[in-house]
Scaffold this active site. Structure first.
Site, PDB file in Angstrom:
ATOM      1  N   LYS A 196       0.815  -1.225   0.000  1.00 28.16           N
ATOM      2  CA  LYS A 196       0.000   0.000   0.000  1.00 28.16           C
ATOM      3  C   LYS A 196       0.847   1.274   0.000  1.00 28.16           C
ATOM      4  O   LYS A 196       0.503   2.240  -0.671  1.00 28.16           O
ATOM      5  CB  LYS A 196      -0.976   0.006   1.169  1.00 28.16           C
ATOM      6  CG  LYS A 196      -0.358   0.151   2.539  1.00 28.16           C
ATOM      7  CD  LYS A 196      -1.431   0.159   3.614  1.00 28.16           C
ATOM      8  CE  LYS A 196      -0.839   0.260   4.989  1.00 28.16           C
ATOM      9  NZ  LYS A 196      -0.168   1.533   5.248  1.00 28.16           N
ATOM     10  N   THR A 197       1.969   1.263   0.752  1.00 32.02           N
ATOM     11  CA  THR A 197       2.828   2.455   0.771  1.00 32.02           C
ATOM     12  C   THR A 197       3.401   2.720  -0.620  1.00 32.02           C
ATOM     13  O   THR A 197       3.477   3.867  -1.070  1.00 32.02           O
ATOM     14  CB  THR A 197       3.969   2.286   1.799  1.00 32.02           C
ATOM     15  OG1 THR A 197       3.399   1.958   3.073  1.00 32.02           O
ATOM     16  CG2 THR A 197       4.779   3.563   1.931  1.00 32.02           C
ATOM     17  N   ARG A 217       2.156 -10.525  10.316  1.00 29.76           N
ATOM     18  CA  ARG A 217       3.489  -9.921  10.493  1.00 29.76           C
ATOM     19  C   ARG A 217       4.576 -10.917  10.092  1.00 29.76           C
ATOM     20  O   ARG A 217       5.709 -10.538   9.834  1.00 29.76           O
ATOM     21  CB  ARG A 217       3.748  -9.531  11.958  1.00 29.76           C
ATOM     22  CG  ARG A 217       2.831  -8.517  12.608  1.00 29.76           C
ATOM     23  CD  ARG A 217       2.609  -7.301  11.795  1.00 29.76           C
ATOM     24  NE  ARG A 217       1.393  -7.441  11.006  1.00 29.76           N
ATOM     25  CZ  ARG A 217       1.080  -6.697   9.956  1.00 29.76           C
ATOM     26  NH1 ARG A 217       1.900  -5.757   9.546  1.00 29.76           N
ATOM     27  NH2 ARG A 217      -0.034  -6.895   9.285  1.00 29.76           N
ATOM     28  N   GLN A 230      -7.858  -5.067   9.461  1.00 26.35           N
ATOM     29  CA  GLN A 230      -6.817  -4.602  10.373  1.00 26.35           C
ATOM     30  C   GLN A 230      -7.289  -3.422  11.224  1.00 26.35           C
ATOM     31  O   GLN A 230      -6.488  -2.643  11.723  1.00 26.35           O
ATOM     32  CB  GLN A 230      -5.554  -4.220   9.594  1.00 26.35           C
ATOM     33  CG  GLN A 230      -4.891  -5.405   8.907  1.00 26.35           C
ATOM     34  CD  GLN A 230      -3.546  -5.036   8.303  1.00 26.35           C
ATOM     35  OE1 GLN A 230      -2.561  -4.842   9.005  1.00 26.35           O
ATOM     36  NE2 GLN A 230      -3.511  -4.936   6.977  1.00 26.35           N
ATOM     37  N   ASP A 265      -3.989   7.363   4.417  1.00 25.56           N
ATOM     38  CA  ASP A 265      -3.492   6.019   4.715  1.00 25.56           C
ATOM     39  C   ASP A 265      -4.176   5.502   5.985  1.00 25.56           C
ATOM     40  O   ASP A 265      -4.614   6.282   6.828  1.00 25.56           O
ATOM     41  CB  ASP A 265      -1.967   6.095   4.920  1.00 25.56           C
ATOM     42  CG  ASP A 265      -1.322   4.724   4.984  1.00 25.56           C
ATOM     43  OD1 ASP A 265      -1.972   3.729   4.617  1.00 25.56           O
ATOM     44  OD2 ASP A 265      -0.146   4.646   5.405  1.00 25.56           O
ATOM     45  N   GLU A 266      -4.254   4.169   6.135  1.00 24.45           N
ATOM     46  CA  GLU A 266      -4.857   3.522   7.316  1.00 24.45           C
ATOM     47  C   GLU A 266      -6.267   4.059   7.578  1.00 24.45           C
ATOM     48  O   GLU A 266      -6.648   4.355   8.715  1.00 24.45           O
ATOM     49  CB  GLU A 266      -3.975   3.738   8.560  1.00 24.45           C
ATOM     50  CG  GLU A 266      -2.546   3.244   8.421  1.00 24.45           C
ATOM     51  CD  GLU A 266      -2.405   1.729   8.391  1.00 24.45           C
ATOM     52  OE1 GLU A 266      -3.436   1.027   8.392  1.00 24.45           O
ATOM     53  OE2 GLU A 266      -1.266   1.227   8.348  1.00 24.45           O
TER      54      GLU A 266
END
Length: 670
Positions: free
Chosen positions: A28-29, A602, A245, A214-215
């Protein structure tokens, strides 16, 4: 630049509102960075008309660093890359005349907010930690719902609600008199301004002609309204998030905001990014199957082109100590035989209290580790003291800062004196600083006491003058003038504590000077800007990144979000711990499942779950049952330790399995 089809579509869609459902490890980044570049190079957006908003300074700093590889520094400086609170603060500062605030306002951080509420509220609430926490939560909730104290008072029914509503009014009045804002104000005030002033709203919508967030799944009610106010005219925005998330409901995050978008923006384009570049196929399979037990309005399923990977192991300890020993033994074995670095291991847990036994086991075997700091750098007393001095230099009406530092170092101004001064300030509708300058205070305070207060006031006025002429020297001057380090050494006594505190002061001074100067990524800041940025923890990430060392990483599941490790242990997989007993009692299992999903995703190569059969809680030895989440995972991909449970425990486990099986059947029918 290698992009998959979903990433390419996400970058190139710019005509209208866009939601990118970006699964864990899906890049995503990379998409946000490349979309900013695409907007500038292909769509001819001016850099100063683009805003990228996120929740952490770490993410904002990473964006700047990655953009610097493709854009020149002058363009990056023009792009607004900030947290929500920093953007809100910027709007408040620029529209200060319209808002009617004094330009030199200061900010109240979260810990100061609690201490202020203690000061205002009744003893019954002050002495009850749960009531105080609830009060703090409710004030934040009301602000984020844009409810005024008067509206809350009209809605209040129970005696507790009425008490809370009254304290809310007192709290707001205190902030107004002291020219202070709290964190919630940084979103609520600019949102209401944009809602109520069309001219200003249009100006900001022109200023931010393209918004990226973002997020997005972590936004609360006021942040969602803030986004709408900034994008209402042209709806040119890209929101990136993952409902799986969303793990911050306890601080107001509302995953429903993802689903509200379709209603508020009917032309919304939804692009799903499901290709995970991080984890093995087996780990992703486990994550997908676990999270499928949650309700979903928008479907996605992660996939990987990496190897299927190692079996997922479930380690079972007889008790907490044995559970920790098994983890440490596994790390020692792999470090020795397979030469896996310590820094490639992360041990994740639900609550900070779980780290104590782990630390003991790691120390015993001389294994280096790093534990995510439980308290912020800015929560250290010496940092709060010095920031309070700077706050009152900027804003003499900041009563909270005044009370913190008037006796640091000791000036022999007692509690009774301060109480009288507060009463006088309230009676005359003045700040404590103004009241201290009032000639009439000599009528109710002794001459010796008045002289001590006057000396303090004179000192602050001296610092204030120096802050204009020599801002670079002001912090060091304050430290030297009040002989702060000497006083600190007397108070702390222990050499190790003194050394740590002096190092913290040195670090603060270094950051302070760097921020005044600015650099390639940051414009030079004023003293006022630095203090407000430090209060909201908005420090350029390069200043606070720790040097990478070969240490096992210990952290909560919440703190692990956004990170990745070759090998991950998720510990305490017991009913009552993960999921927590509170979530079981409140039937709020879905967020606990999302938290477990975050932990699983993770891991890149190895995943371990651990739990123990017995646990010591408040002096009682309790029999523990394995978490229901372990039975929701694909059992063919799990390798369990030998069974150590009693027949009674096995029966309970079978009941959990049956309950989960029946629930899955119901969900399939739906």
């Amino acid at each position: 630049m290698s992009l998959n089809l979903a990433q390419k579509n996400a970058i190139e869609f710019t005509n209208g509102p866009c939601l990118i459902l970006a699964g864990a490890g899906s890049g995503k980044t990379k998409v946000i960075i490349n979309k900013i570049i695409y907007l500038i190079n292909k769509c001819e957006y001016e850099p100063d008309n683009i805003a990228a908003v996120t929740f952490t300074n770490k993410a904002a700093y990473e964006m700047r660093m990655r953009l610097s590889q493709c854009l020149n520094i002058s363009k990056i400086k023009k792009i607004t890359i900030s947290t929500f609170h920093s953007l809100g603060l910027d709007i408040i500062k620029r529209e200060i005349d319209e808002l009617g605030f004094n330009y030199n306002f200061t900010l109240l951080d979260e810990k100061d907010q609690v201490s202020l509420l203690k000061k205002i509220c009744k003893k019954e609430i002050y002495n009850n930690i749960q009531s105080l926490k609830k009060l703090n939560f409710m004030i934040s909730y009301w602000k984020n719902k844009f409810l005024t104290p008067l509206q809350v008072q009209l809605l209040a029914k129970s005696s507790e609600e009425k008490d809370f509503a009254y304290i809310y009014e007192q709290y707001n009045s205190y902030l107004y008199r002291a020219n202070i804002l709290d964190f919630d104000d940084l979103i609520c005030i600019p949102t209401l301004l944009l809602k109520n002033n069309k001219k200003i709203k249009v100006r900001w919508q022109k200023k931010i002609s393209y918004l990226l967030v973002d997020e997005y799944q972590d936004t609360n009610n006021s942040q969602y309204e803030f986004i709408k106010m900034l994008t209402n005219t042209n709806s040119s925005f890209t929101l990136v998030g993952d409902d799986d998330q969303s793990i911050y409901s306890w601080r107001g995050a509302n995953p429903q905001n993802i689903f509200l978008l379709k209603k508020d923006f009917p032309s919304l384009k939804v692009i799903t990014m499901e290709h995970n570049y991080r984890s093995s196929g087996r780990i992703l399979k486990a994550a997908n199957i676990l999270i499928a037990n949650n309700m979903h309005f928008l479907e996605k399923k992660l996939f990987s082109k990496l190897k299927y990977g190692k079996i997922i192991k479930v380690l079972i300890g007889k008790n907490e100590e044995n559970e920790a020993e098994k983890i440490v033994k596994k790390i020692i074995s792999q470090h020795s035989k397979k030469k896996i670095k310590y820094q490639d291991y992360a041990i994740l847990y639900r609550g900070n209290y779980q780290s104590r036994i782990l630390e003991k086991a790691l120390i015993k075997e001389n294994i280096p580790y790093n534990i995510s700091e439980k308290s912020s750098f800015f929560s250290h007393p010496e940092i709060k003291d010095l920031l309070s001095y700077l706050r009152i230099v900027i804003n003499p009406d900041d009563n909270h800062a005044f009370l913190r530092i008037i006796n640091i170092p000791s000036r022999q101004i007692g509690k009774i004196t301060l109480k009288k001064l507060e009463e006088w300030a309230k009676k005359t509708n003045k700040s404590l600083f103004q009241a201290s300058n009032d000639i009439l205070i000599k009528n109710f305070l002794k001459e010796k006491t008045v002289n001590r207060i006057k000396k303090f006031i004179f000192k602050i006025e001296e610092f204030s003058k120096l802050s204009y002429s020599q801002p670079h020297n002001i912090l060091d001057y304050i430290i030297d003038d009040i002989k702060y380090e000497i006083w600190l050494s007397k108070i702390l006594k222990e050499s190790n504590k003194i050394k740590n505190s002096i190092n913290n002061i040195y670090t603060l001074s270094k950051w302070f000077k760097n921020m005044l100067k600015g650099d390639n990524f940051e414009q030079p800041m004023t003293l006022s800007q630095i203090v407000t940025r430090m209060t909201i923890r908005d420090i350029p990430e390069k200043n606070i990144r720790e040097e990478q060392q070969d240490r096992v990483q210990l952290m909560t599941l919440h703190a692990s979000k956004g990170l990745e490790f070759s090998s991950v242990f998720i510990i305490g997989m017991c009913e009552g711990i993960l999921p927590t007993q509170k979530s079981i009692d409140n039937n709020n299992i879905e967020e606990e499942r999302r938290l477990t999903y975050v932990g699983i995703t993770r891991a890149k190569k190895q995943l371990f779950f651990t739990y123990c059969g017995k646990r010591n809680q408040y002096g009682q030895i309790l029999d523990m049952l394995p978490s229901r989440f372990l039975f929701e995972l694909p059992q063919e991909d799990l390798q369990w330790d030998k069974n150590i449970f009693s027949n009674q425990s096995i029966k309970k486990i079978e009941q959990i399995k049956l309950k989960i099986s029946n629930l899955k059947k119901i969900l399939k029918k739906k």
